[in-house]
Write a protein that holds these residues in place. Structure first.
Motif, PDB file in Angstrom:
ATOM      1  N   ALA A 147     -11.855  -3.496   4.485  1.00  0.00           N
ATOM      2  CA  ALA A 147     -11.967  -3.149   5.905  1.00  0.00           C
ATOM      3  C   ALA A 147     -10.725  -2.415   6.390  1.00  0.00           C
ATOM      4  O   ALA A 147     -10.808  -1.486   7.213  1.00  0.00           O
ATOM      5  CB  ALA A 147     -12.202  -4.414   6.730  1.00  0.00           C
ATOM      6  N   ALA A 148      -9.563  -2.801   5.879  1.00  0.00           N
ATOM      7  CA  ALA A 148      -8.315  -2.164   6.298  1.00  0.00           C
ATOM      8  C   ALA A 148      -8.221  -0.714   5.847  1.00  0.00           C
ATOM      9  O   ALA A 148      -7.462   0.065   6.429  1.00  0.00           O
ATOM     10  CB  ALA A 148      -7.122  -2.952   5.754  1.00  0.00           C
ATOM     11  N   THR A 149      -8.982  -0.334   4.843  1.00  0.00           N
ATOM     12  CA  THR A 149      -8.944   1.054   4.363  1.00  0.00           C
ATOM     13  C   THR A 149      -9.780   1.995   5.223  1.00  0.00           C
ATOM     14  O   THR A 149      -9.624   3.208   5.133  1.00  0.00           O
ATOM     15  CB  THR A 149      -9.461   1.142   2.915  1.00  0.00           C
ATOM     16  OG1 THR A 149     -10.874   0.860   2.889  1.00  0.00           O
ATOM     17  CG2 THR A 149      -8.707   0.191   2.008  1.00  0.00           C
ATOM     18  N   GLY A 150     -10.706   1.432   6.003  1.00  0.00           N
ATOM     19  CA  GLY A 150     -11.584   2.264   6.813  1.00  0.00           C
ATOM     20  C   GLY A 150     -12.876   2.660   6.124  1.00  0.00           C
ATOM     21  O   GLY A 150     -13.723   3.314   6.737  1.00  0.00           O
ATOM     22  N   TYR A 151     -13.052   2.255   4.880  1.00  0.00           N
ATOM     23  CA  TYR A 151     -14.292   2.544   4.163  1.00  0.00           C
ATOM     24  C   TYR A 151     -15.266   1.385   4.340  1.00  0.00           C
ATOM     25  O   TYR A 151     -14.870   0.220   4.391  1.00  0.00           O
ATOM     26  CB  TYR A 151     -14.022   2.765   2.672  1.00  0.00           C
ATOM     27  CG  TYR A 151     -13.273   4.047   2.378  1.00  0.00           C
ATOM     28  CD1 TYR A 151     -13.940   5.258   2.250  1.00  0.00           C
ATOM     29  CD2 TYR A 151     -11.883   4.033   2.234  1.00  0.00           C
ATOM     30  CE1 TYR A 151     -13.248   6.438   1.981  1.00  0.00           C
ATOM     31  CE2 TYR A 151     -11.186   5.206   1.963  1.00  0.00           C
ATOM     32  CZ  TYR A 151     -11.874   6.399   1.846  1.00  0.00           C
ATOM     33  OH  TYR A 151     -11.184   7.564   1.582  1.00  0.00           O
ATOM     34  N   ASP A 152     -16.557   1.720   4.405  1.00  0.00           N
ATOM     35  CA  ASP A 152     -17.573   0.690   4.606  1.00  0.00           C
ATOM     36  C   ASP A 152     -17.872  -0.083   3.329  1.00  0.00           C
ATOM     37  O   ASP A 152     -18.132  -1.279   3.375  1.00  0.00           O
ATOM     38  CB  ASP A 152     -18.864   1.319   5.140  1.00  0.00           C
ATOM     39  CG  ASP A 152     -18.705   1.874   6.554  1.00  0.00           C
ATOM     40  OD1 ASP A 152     -17.884   1.316   7.318  1.00  0.00           O
ATOM     41  OD2 ASP A 152     -19.391   2.856   6.885  1.00  0.00           O
ATOM     42  N   THR A 153     -17.878   0.608   2.213  1.00  0.00           N
ATOM     43  CA  THR A 153     -18.206  -0.042   0.946  1.00  0.00           C
ATOM     44  C   THR A 153     -17.242   0.413  -0.149  1.00  0.00           C
ATOM     45  O   THR A 153     -16.583   1.454  -0.026  1.00  0.00           O
ATOM     46  CB  THR A 153     -19.637   0.299   0.491  1.00  0.00           C
ATOM     47  OG1 THR A 153     -19.704   1.687   0.136  1.00  0.00           O
ATOM     48  CG2 THR A 153     -20.659  -0.012   1.580  1.00  0.00           C
ATOM     49  N   VAL A 154     -17.194  -0.355  -1.228  1.00  0.00           N
ATOM     50  CA  VAL A 154     -16.384   0.022  -2.378  1.00  0.00           C
ATOM     51  C   VAL A 154     -16.875   1.341  -2.952  1.00  0.00           C
ATOM     52  O   VAL A 154     -16.076   2.203  -3.335  1.00  0.00           O
ATOM     53  CB  VAL A 154     -16.418  -1.090  -3.451  1.00  0.00           C
ATOM     54  CG1 VAL A 154     -15.834  -0.595  -4.761  1.00  0.00           C
ATOM     55  CG2 VAL A 154     -15.656  -2.311  -2.968  1.00  0.00           C
ATOM     56  N   ASP A 155     -18.186   1.513  -3.022  1.00  0.00           N
ATOM     57  CA  ASP A 155     -18.720   2.757  -3.577  1.00  0.00           C
ATOM     58  C   ASP A 155     -18.305   3.969  -2.740  1.00  0.00           C
ATOM     59  O   ASP A 155     -18.024   5.040  -3.283  1.00  0.00           O
ATOM     60  CB  ASP A 155     -20.247   2.689  -3.685  1.00  0.00           C
ATOM     61  CG  ASP A 155     -20.705   1.778  -4.815  1.00  0.00           C
ATOM     62  OD1 ASP A 155     -19.943   1.611  -5.784  1.00  0.00           O
ATOM     63  OD2 ASP A 155     -21.818   1.236  -4.730  1.00  0.00           O
ATOM     64  N   ASP A 156     -18.269   3.806  -1.414  1.00  0.00           N
ATOM     65  CA  ASP A 156     -17.808   4.906  -0.557  1.00  0.00           C
ATOM     66  C   ASP A 156     -16.355   5.250  -0.874  1.00  0.00           C
ATOM     67  O   ASP A 156     -15.979   6.423  -0.950  1.00  0.00           O
ATOM     68  CB  ASP A 156     -17.935   4.517   0.922  1.00  0.00           C
ATOM     69  CG  ASP A 156     -19.376   4.459   1.404  1.00  0.00           C
ATOM     70  OD1 ASP A 156     -20.256   5.026   0.717  1.00  0.00           O
ATOM     71  OD2 ASP A 156     -19.617   3.845   2.464  1.00  0.00           O
ATOM     72  N   LEU A 157     -15.533   4.227  -1.034  1.00  0.00           N
ATOM     73  CA  LEU A 157     -14.115   4.450  -1.337  1.00  0.00           C
ATOM     74  C   LEU A 157     -13.954   5.148  -2.684  1.00  0.00           C
ATOM     75  O   LEU A 157     -13.209   6.125  -2.803  1.00  0.00           O
ATOM     76  CB  LEU A 157     -13.372   3.121  -1.323  1.00  0.00           C
ATOM     77  CG  LEU A 157     -11.851   3.170  -1.510  1.00  0.00           C
ATOM     78  CD1 LEU A 157     -11.198   1.976  -0.807  1.00  0.00           C
ATOM     79  CD2 LEU A 157     -11.454   3.154  -2.988  1.00  0.00           C
ATOM     80  N   VAL A 158     -14.643   4.647  -3.703  1.00  0.00           N
ATOM     81  CA  VAL A 158     -14.514   5.242  -5.027  1.00  0.00           C
ATOM     82  C   VAL A 158     -14.985   6.691  -5.025  1.00  0.00           C
ATOM     83  O   VAL A 158     -14.362   7.563  -5.637  1.00  0.00           O
ATOM     84  CB  VAL A 158     -15.292   4.408  -6.075  1.00  0.00           C
ATOM     85  CG1 VAL A 158     -15.366   5.133  -7.415  1.00  0.00           C
ATOM     86  CG2 VAL A 158     -14.629   3.051  -6.255  1.00  0.00           C
ATOM     87  N   ALA A 159     -16.063   6.964  -4.318  1.00  0.00           N
ATOM     88  CA  ALA A 159     -16.581   8.330  -4.261  1.00  0.00           C
ATOM     89  C   ALA A 159     -15.586   9.278  -3.598  1.00  0.00           C
ATOM     90  O   ALA A 159     -15.369  10.408  -4.056  1.00  0.00           O
ATOM     91  CB  ALA A 159     -17.914   8.364  -3.519  1.00  0.00           C
ATOM     92  N   ASP A 160     -14.942   8.822  -2.518  1.00  0.00           N
ATOM     93  CA  ASP A 160     -14.060   9.702  -1.751  1.00  0.00           C
ATOM     94  C   ASP A 160     -12.644   9.770  -2.303  1.00  0.00           C
ATOM     95  O   ASP A 160     -11.933  10.755  -2.080  1.00  0.00           O
ATOM     96  CB  ASP A 160     -14.001   9.237  -0.293  1.00  0.00           C
ATOM     97  CG  ASP A 160     -13.246  10.209   0.593  1.00  0.00           C
ATOM     98  OD1 ASP A 160     -13.648  11.395   0.650  1.00  0.00           O
ATOM     99  OD2 ASP A 160     -12.240   9.800   1.209  1.00  0.00           O
ATOM    100  N   VAL A 161     -12.218   8.741  -3.039  1.00  0.00           N
ATOM    101  CA  VAL A 161     -10.855   8.705  -3.567  1.00  0.00           C
ATOM    102  C   VAL A 161     -10.840   9.062  -5.049  1.00  0.00           C
ATOM    103  O   VAL A 161     -10.240  10.055  -5.460  1.00  0.00           O
ATOM    104  CB  VAL A 161     -10.214   7.317  -3.337  1.00  0.00           C
ATOM    105  CG1 VAL A 161      -8.854   7.234  -4.018  1.00  0.00           C
ATOM    106  CG2 VAL A 161     -10.084   7.038  -1.843  1.00  0.00           C
ATOM    107  N   VAL A 162     -11.511   8.270  -5.853  1.00  0.00           N
ATOM    108  CA  VAL A 162     -11.435   8.448  -7.304  1.00  0.00           C
ATOM    109  C   VAL A 162     -12.260   9.644  -7.762  1.00  0.00           C
ATOM    110  O   VAL A 162     -11.744  10.591  -8.367  1.00  0.00           O
ATOM    111  CB  VAL A 162     -11.885   7.172  -8.038  1.00  0.00           C
ATOM    112  CG1 VAL A 162     -11.733   7.347  -9.541  1.00  0.00           C
ATOM    113  CG2 VAL A 162     -11.085   5.974  -7.562  1.00  0.00           C
ATOM    114  N   ASN A 163     -13.555   9.611  -7.487  1.00  0.00           N
ATOM    115  CA  ASN A 163     -14.415  10.678  -7.990  1.00  0.00           C
ATOM    116  C   ASN A 163     -14.067  12.043  -7.396  1.00  0.00           C
ATOM    117  O   ASN A 163     -14.132  13.063  -8.092  1.00  0.00           O
ATOM    118  CB  ASN A 163     -15.874  10.348  -7.704  1.00  0.00           C
ATOM    119  CG  ASN A 163     -16.354   9.128  -8.463  1.00  0.00           C
ATOM    120  OD1 ASN A 163     -15.632   8.563  -9.281  1.00  0.00           O
ATOM    121  ND2 ASN A 163     -17.578   8.697  -8.182  1.00  0.00           N
ATOM    122  N   LYS A 164     -13.677  12.070  -6.157  1.00  0.00           N
ATOM    123  CA  LYS A 164     -13.357  13.339  -5.494  1.00  0.00           C
ATOM    124  C   LYS A 164     -12.068  13.948  -6.021  1.00  0.00           C
ATOM    125  O   LYS A 164     -11.966  15.167  -6.209  1.00  0.00           O
ATOM    126  CB  LYS A 164     -13.254  13.118  -3.984  1.00  0.00           C
ATOM    127  CG  LYS A 164     -12.946  14.374  -3.182  1.00  0.00           C
ATOM    128  CD  LYS A 164     -12.911  14.055  -1.692  1.00  0.00           C
ATOM    129  CE  LYS A 164     -12.586  15.282  -0.871  1.00  0.00           C
ATOM    130  NZ  LYS A 164     -12.559  14.964   0.595  1.00  0.00           N
TER     131      LYS A 164
END
Length: 220
Positions: A147-164
């Motif tokens: 929640a502190a990162t501002g992402y709704d889900t882990v998959d959203d975070l991974v897509a926008d940070v790691v995969n991107k």
């Protein structure tokens, strides 16, 4: 680089982020010979990673048992991974991705390159990173951290940070390199942002040679 995570995150915070065990195998030269004797995928057939993986695995039951004792958790090979396979990476090898996380409960790398090759300049082991835009060094361990990162889900975070950003080195800051050392086992949380240091050598004897380990919890 992976897109889906789910249950692999269960209780992962209970294990240390990083453990280094030197002189892990009682007969590492036998393991190295066995690794070199395996069949390797043809050049260029690798996936996102640089180098070539073996088509089969070395025996891992004793390694699984030893690591389980070390960590106090019963571990087995993670289904669908190359647990126990080996990877050979030459200096000229390149991959299609870089910084990533692993689809496992816990990860390990056993270095099998010759001692003299491990000491050469540029013979790196495993690198860990901070993502510059977000300041993150790993996937959050729980809902509050997420929640502190501002992402709704882990998959959203991974897509926008790691995969991107996986193939954009300028987006990352290296925070640590575990040096290559013959018969060194590196165990770590797979949710830390990491990648293999560059390959080295010009032939199988002088190449970067490792055994890949991807663990799941027994019974899960």
């Amino acid at each position: 680089m992976i897109a889906k995570h789910g249950r692999a995150r269960d209780k992962r915070a209970m294990l240390p982020a990083l453990t280094i065990i030197d002189d892990f195998l009682s007969d590492p030269w036998a393991a190295r010979r066995a690794a070199l004797a395996l069949d390797y995928a043809p050049p260029g057939a690798g996936g996102n990673y640089p180098g070539r993986d073996t088509t089969g695995a070395l025996p891992v039951d004793a390694i699984d048992a030893s690591v389980s004792r070390q960590l106090g958790v019963e571990l087995v090979g993670a289904p669908g991974t190359e647990h126990g396979h080996c990877r050979m990476t030459l200096k000229a090898d390149r991959g299609r991705s870089g910084v990533h996380v692993d689809p496992a409960f816990y990860s390990g790398i056993l270095y099998l390159s010759r001692p003299e090759d491990c000491l050469k300049p540029g013979a790196g082991g495993t690198d860990f990173f901070r993502h510059k835009r977000t300041g993150l060094e790993r996937v959050p361990a729980n809902g509050a951290e997420l929640a502190a990162t501002g992402y709704d889900t882990v998959d959203d975070l991974v897509a926008d940070v790691v995969n991107k950003d996986t193939t954009h080195p300028a987006k990352w800051e290296r925070v640590m390199r575990v040096p290559m050392r013959f018969n060194r086992l590196v165990l770590f949380s797979p949710w830390q942002f990491h990648t293999a240091a560059p390959g080295f050598g010009t032939d199988p004897e002088s190449a970067r040679l490792v055994m890949l380990l991807f663990f799941a919890r027994a019974g899960r």
